[in-house]
Write a protein that holds these residues in place. Structure first.
Motif, PDB file in Angstrom:
ATOM      1  N   PRO A  39     -66.216 -74.028 -73.330  1.00 19.12           N
ATOM      2  CA  PRO A  39     -64.785 -73.707 -73.307  1.00 19.12           C
ATOM      3  C   PRO A  39     -64.535 -72.411 -72.524  1.00 19.12           C
ATOM      4  CG  PRO A  39     -65.548 -74.064 -75.554  1.00 19.12           C
ATOM      5  CD  PRO A  39     -66.750 -74.067 -74.674  1.00 19.12           C
ATOM      6  N   LYS A  40     -63.498 -72.428 -71.746  1.00 20.41           N
ATOM      7  CA  LYS A  40     -63.122 -71.255 -70.967  1.00 20.41           C
ATOM      8  C   LYS A  40     -61.832 -70.672 -71.527  1.00 20.41           C
ATOM      9  CE  LYS A  40     -66.294 -71.852 -67.766  1.00 20.41           C
ATOM     10  NZ  LYS A  40     -67.317 -70.932 -67.412  1.00 20.41           N
ATOM     11  N   LYS A  41     -61.724 -69.394 -71.415  1.00 21.72           N
ATOM     12  CA  LYS A  41     -60.511 -68.687 -71.803  1.00 21.72           C
ATOM     13  C   LYS A  41     -60.139 -67.782 -70.641  1.00 21.72           C
ATOM     14  CE  LYS A  41     -60.210 -70.089 -76.122  1.00 21.72           C
ATOM     15  NZ  LYS A  41     -59.065 -70.653 -76.765  1.00 21.72           N
ATOM     16  N   TRP A  42     -58.963 -67.211 -70.731  1.00 20.36           N
ATOM     17  CA  TRP A  42     -58.457 -66.341 -69.681  1.00 20.36           C
ATOM     18  C   TRP A  42     -58.045 -65.012 -70.286  1.00 20.36           C
ATOM     19  CZ3 TRP A  42     -58.735 -68.290 -64.797  1.00 20.36           C
ATOM     20  CH2 TRP A  42     -58.968 -69.659 -64.690  1.00 20.36           C
ATOM     21  N   ILE A  43     -58.357 -63.923 -69.589  1.00 23.67           N
ATOM     22  CA  ILE A  43     -57.934 -62.593 -70.023  1.00 23.67           C
ATOM     23  C   ILE A  43     -57.205 -61.917 -68.862  1.00 23.67           C
ATOM     24  CG2 ILE A  43     -59.795 -62.326 -71.716  1.00 23.67           C
ATOM     25  CD1 ILE A  43     -61.259 -60.550 -69.682  1.00 23.67           C
TER      26      ILE A  43
ATOM     27  N   PRO B  82     -48.428 -56.657 -60.818  1.00 24.61           N
ATOM     28  CA  PRO B  82     -49.108 -56.292 -59.573  1.00 24.61           C
ATOM     29  C   PRO B  82     -50.372 -55.439 -59.753  1.00 24.61           C
ATOM     30  CG  PRO B  82     -46.755 -56.025 -59.313  1.00 24.61           C
ATOM     31  CD  PRO B  82     -46.996 -56.323 -60.754  1.00 24.61           C
ATOM     32  N   ASN B  83     -50.536 -54.796 -60.910  1.00 26.02           N
ATOM     33  CA  ASN B  83     -51.712 -53.949 -61.148  1.00 26.02           C
ATOM     34  C   ASN B  83     -52.803 -54.650 -61.945  1.00 26.02           C
ATOM     35  OD1 ASN B  83     -50.518 -51.691 -59.868  1.00 26.02           O
ATOM     36  ND2 ASN B  83     -49.273 -51.365 -61.701  1.00 26.02           N
ATOM     37  N   THR B  84     -52.579 -55.900 -62.325  1.00 26.87           N
ATOM     38  CA  THR B  84     -53.558 -56.620 -63.138  1.00 26.87           C
ATOM     39  C   THR B  84     -53.938 -57.931 -62.477  1.00 26.87           C
ATOM     40  OG1 THR B  84     -51.821 -57.716 -64.434  1.00 26.87           O
ATOM     41  CG2 THR B  84     -52.700 -55.631 -65.302  1.00 26.87           C
ATOM     42  N   GLU B  85     -54.978 -58.533 -63.018  1.00 34.58           N
ATOM     43  CA  GLU B  85     -55.442 -59.840 -62.546  1.00 34.58           C
ATOM     44  C   GLU B  85     -55.842 -60.685 -63.746  1.00 34.58           C
ATOM     45  OE1 GLU B  85     -58.830 -59.165 -60.023  1.00 34.58           O
ATOM     46  OE2 GLU B  85     -59.924 -58.100 -61.570  1.00 34.58           O
ATOM     47  N   VAL B  86     -55.775 -61.990 -63.561  1.00 38.08           N
ATOM     48  CA  VAL B  86     -56.184 -62.934 -64.596  1.00 38.08           C
ATOM     49  C   VAL B  86     -57.605 -63.358 -64.271  1.00 38.08           C
ATOM     50  CG1 VAL B  86     -55.734 -65.202 -65.574  1.00 38.08           C
ATOM     51  CG2 VAL B  86     -53.818 -63.700 -64.965  1.00 38.08           C
ATOM     52  N   VAL B  87     -58.485 -63.279 -65.289  1.00 37.46           N
ATOM     53  CA  VAL B  87     -59.905 -63.555 -65.087  1.00 37.46           C
ATOM     54  C   VAL B  87     -60.366 -64.601 -66.112  1.00 37.46           C
ATOM     55  CG1 VAL B  87     -62.213 -62.522 -65.063  1.00 37.46           C
ATOM     56  CG2 VAL B  87     -60.250 -61.174 -64.322  1.00 37.46           C
ATOM     57  N   GLU B  88     -61.135 -65.574 -65.646  1.00 35.21           N
ATOM     58  CA  GLU B  88     -61.689 -66.588 -66.535  1.00 35.21           C
ATOM     59  C   GLU B  88     -62.957 -66.062 -67.190  1.00 35.21           C
ATOM     60  OE1 GLU B  88     -62.568 -71.350 -66.272  1.00 35.21           O
ATOM     61  OE2 GLU B  88     -63.028 -70.133 -64.531  1.00 35.21           O
TER      62      GLU B  88
ATOM     63  N   TYR C 181     -48.123 -60.162 -76.892  1.00 34.62           N
ATOM     64  CA  TYR C 181     -46.732 -60.107 -77.336  1.00 34.62           C
ATOM     65  C   TYR C 181     -46.184 -58.742 -76.961  1.00 34.62           C
ATOM     66  CZ  TYR C 181     -49.477 -58.186 -81.159  1.00 34.62           C
ATOM     67  OH  TYR C 181     -50.412 -57.487 -81.877  1.00 34.62           O
ATOM     68  N   VAL C 182     -44.883 -58.618 -76.914  1.00 38.89           N
ATOM     69  CA  VAL C 182     -44.259 -57.356 -76.498  1.00 38.89           C
ATOM     70  C   VAL C 182     -43.993 -56.522 -77.735  1.00 38.89           C
ATOM     71  CG1 VAL C 182     -42.249 -56.354 -75.358  1.00 38.89           C
ATOM     72  CG2 VAL C 182     -43.223 -58.480 -74.496  1.00 38.89           C
ATOM     73  N   PRO C 183     -44.262 -55.235 -77.756  1.00 37.33           N
ATOM     74  CA  PRO C 183     -45.032 -54.522 -76.732  1.00 37.33           C
ATOM     75  C   PRO C 183     -46.520 -54.832 -76.865  1.00 37.33           C
ATOM     76  CG  PRO C 183     -44.497 -53.026 -78.502  1.00 37.33           C
ATOM     77  CD  PRO C 183     -43.866 -54.343 -78.853  1.00 37.33           C
ATOM     78  N   PHE C 184     -47.223 -54.789 -75.758  1.00 33.54           N
ATOM     79  CA  PHE C 184     -48.652 -55.075 -75.805  1.00 33.54           C
ATOM     80  C   PHE C 184     -49.434 -53.780 -75.636  1.00 33.54           C
ATOM     81  CE2 PHE C 184     -47.583 -55.468 -71.321  1.00 33.54           C
ATOM     82  CZ  PHE C 184     -48.622 -54.820 -70.693  1.00 33.54           C
ATOM     83  N   ASN C 185     -50.686 -53.823 -76.050  1.00 32.66           N
ATOM     84  CA  ASN C 185     -51.591 -52.680 -75.919  1.00 32.66           C
ATOM     85  C   ASN C 185     -52.680 -53.027 -74.920  1.00 32.66           C
ATOM     86  OD1 ASN C 185     -50.357 -51.041 -77.921  1.00 32.66           O
ATOM     87  ND2 ASN C 185     -51.305 -52.309 -79.503  1.00 32.66           N
ATOM     88  N   VAL C 186     -53.459 -52.021 -74.573  1.00 32.51           N
ATOM     89  CA  VAL C 186     -54.616 -52.235 -73.714  1.00 32.51           C
ATOM     90  C   VAL C 186     -55.829 -51.575 -74.367  1.00 32.51           C
ATOM     91  CG1 VAL C 186     -53.341 -52.431 -71.540  1.00 32.51           C
ATOM     92  CG2 VAL C 186     -54.082 -50.176 -72.320  1.00 32.51           C
ATOM     93  N   THR C 187     -56.993 -52.042 -73.964  1.00 39.91           N
ATOM     94  CA  THR C 187     -58.249 -51.498 -74.471  1.00 39.91           C
ATOM     95  C   THR C 187     -59.298 -51.530 -73.375  1.00 39.91           C
ATOM     96  OG1 THR C 187     -59.952 -51.707 -76.177  1.00 39.91           O
ATOM     97  CG2 THR C 187     -59.008 -53.748 -75.335  1.00 39.91           C
TER      98      THR C 187
ATOM     99  N   THR D 116     -54.946 -70.977 -71.539  1.00 47.31           N
ATOM    100  CA  THR D 116     -54.728 -71.472 -70.178  1.00 47.31           C
ATOM    101  C   THR D 116     -54.465 -70.309 -69.239  1.00 47.31           C
ATOM    102  OG1 THR D 116     -52.327 -71.698 -70.413  1.00 47.31           O
ATOM    103  CG2 THR D 116     -53.685 -73.607 -71.072  1.00 47.31           C
ATOM    104  N   LYS D 117     -54.699 -70.552 -67.985  1.00 45.67           N
ATOM    105  CA  LYS D 117     -54.432 -69.535 -66.971  1.00 45.67           C
ATOM    106  C   LYS D 117     -52.942 -69.238 -66.920  1.00 45.67           C
ATOM    107  CE  LYS D 117     -55.400 -68.405 -62.172  1.00 45.67           C
ATOM    108  NZ  LYS D 117     -56.027 -68.848 -60.918  1.00 45.67           N
ATOM    109  N   GLU D 118     -52.129 -70.265 -67.119  1.00 50.89           N
ATOM    110  CA  GLU D 118     -50.675 -70.093 -67.068  1.00 50.89           C
ATOM    111  C   GLU D 118     -50.192 -69.142 -68.171  1.00 50.89           C
ATOM    112  OE1 GLU D 118     -52.218 -73.119 -66.947  1.00 50.89           O
ATOM    113  OE2 GLU D 118     -51.968 -73.299 -64.772  1.00 50.89           O
ATOM    114  N   GLN D 119     -50.765 -69.271 -69.369  1.00 49.09           N
ATOM    115  CA  GLN D 119     -50.409 -68.358 -70.457  1.00 49.09           C
ATOM    116  C   GLN D 119     -50.764 -66.923 -70.096  1.00 49.09           C
ATOM    117  OE1 GLN D 119     -52.699 -70.162 -73.603  1.00 49.09           O
ATOM    118  NE2 GLN D 119     -50.879 -71.079 -74.531  1.00 49.09           N
ATOM    119  N   ALA D 120     -51.937 -66.728 -69.526  1.00 48.21           N
ATOM    120  CA  ALA D 120     -52.378 -65.382 -69.154  1.00 48.21           C
ATOM    121  C   ALA D 120     -51.523 -64.811 -68.032  1.00 48.21           C
ATOM    122  CB  ALA D 120     -53.846 -65.412 -68.741  1.00 48.21           C
ATOM    123  N   GLU D 121     -51.113 -65.655 -67.101  1.00 54.80           N
ATOM    124  CA  GLU D 121     -50.322 -65.172 -65.965  1.00 54.80           C
ATOM    125  C   GLU D 121     -48.964 -64.633 -66.389  1.00 54.80           C
ATOM    126  OE1 GLU D 121     -50.531 -68.539 -63.321  1.00 54.80           O
ATOM    127  OE2 GLU D 121     -52.257 -67.675 -62.277  1.00 54.80           O
ATOM    128  N   ARG D 122     -48.472 -65.016 -67.555  1.00 57.68           N
ATOM    129  CA  ARG D 122     -47.216 -64.455 -68.054  1.00 57.68           C
ATOM    130  C   ARG D 122     -47.327 -62.953 -68.304  1.00 57.68           C
ATOM    131  NH1 ARG D 122     -46.509 -68.989 -72.547  1.00 57.68           N
ATOM    132  NH2 ARG D 122     -46.279 -70.741 -71.161  1.00 57.68           N
TER     133      ARG D 122
END
Length: 139
Positions: A80-84, A130-136, A103-109, A120-126
């Protein structure tokens, strides 16, 4: 067949193969398995795509027979693959920052293991900007 040489297939196809091996089917039923309506849609799809890749029909059929009835594994399940979502650039610690929450507001780590894993990639792309990327990633 060596475990490293097994063809990776979807879980749905492996489920169909398992049902066939546990059922009252035999190699004479292969025609119905491959071409029958609604009988084994994942196997039928694999067979058609395999023969389009110039694999002989005999070789494809033999692989099914070996896997289903001769207990010689030819296939393995796709992991199984996931997206971050992570920052494109690294920070002063040479670390990416990862979105946590989804969810808003979101945190980072900085801890990748805590990053939210999207199905899904589509969920992650939400959550992409411009400063981030979606990675499998593997689950």
């Amino acid at each position: 067949m060596d475990q490293d040489n097994l063809e990776v297939v979807p879980q749905a196809m492996m489920d169909e193969l398992r049902k066939l091996s546990e059922g009252e089917y035999n190699p004479e039923d292969l025609w119905e398995i491959i071409y029958g309506d609604g009988f084994s849609p994942e196997i039928r799809q694999w067979y058609r795509s395999t023969t389009k890749r110039k694999v002989s029909t005999t070789d494809a059929q033999l692989r099914l027979i070996k896997h289903i009835w001769l207990n010689e594994p030819q296939f393995t399940v796709a992991k199984p693959k996931k997206w971050i979502v992570r920052t494109i650039s690294v920070d002063f610690n040479d670390s990416h920052l990862y979105v946590v929450g989804g969810y808003v507001p979101f945190n980072v780590t900085r801890d990748k293991s805590l990053a939210t894993r999207f199905n899904t990639k589509e969920q992650a792309e939400r959550w992409n900007n411009p400063n981030t990327e979606v990675v499998e990633v593997e689950e």
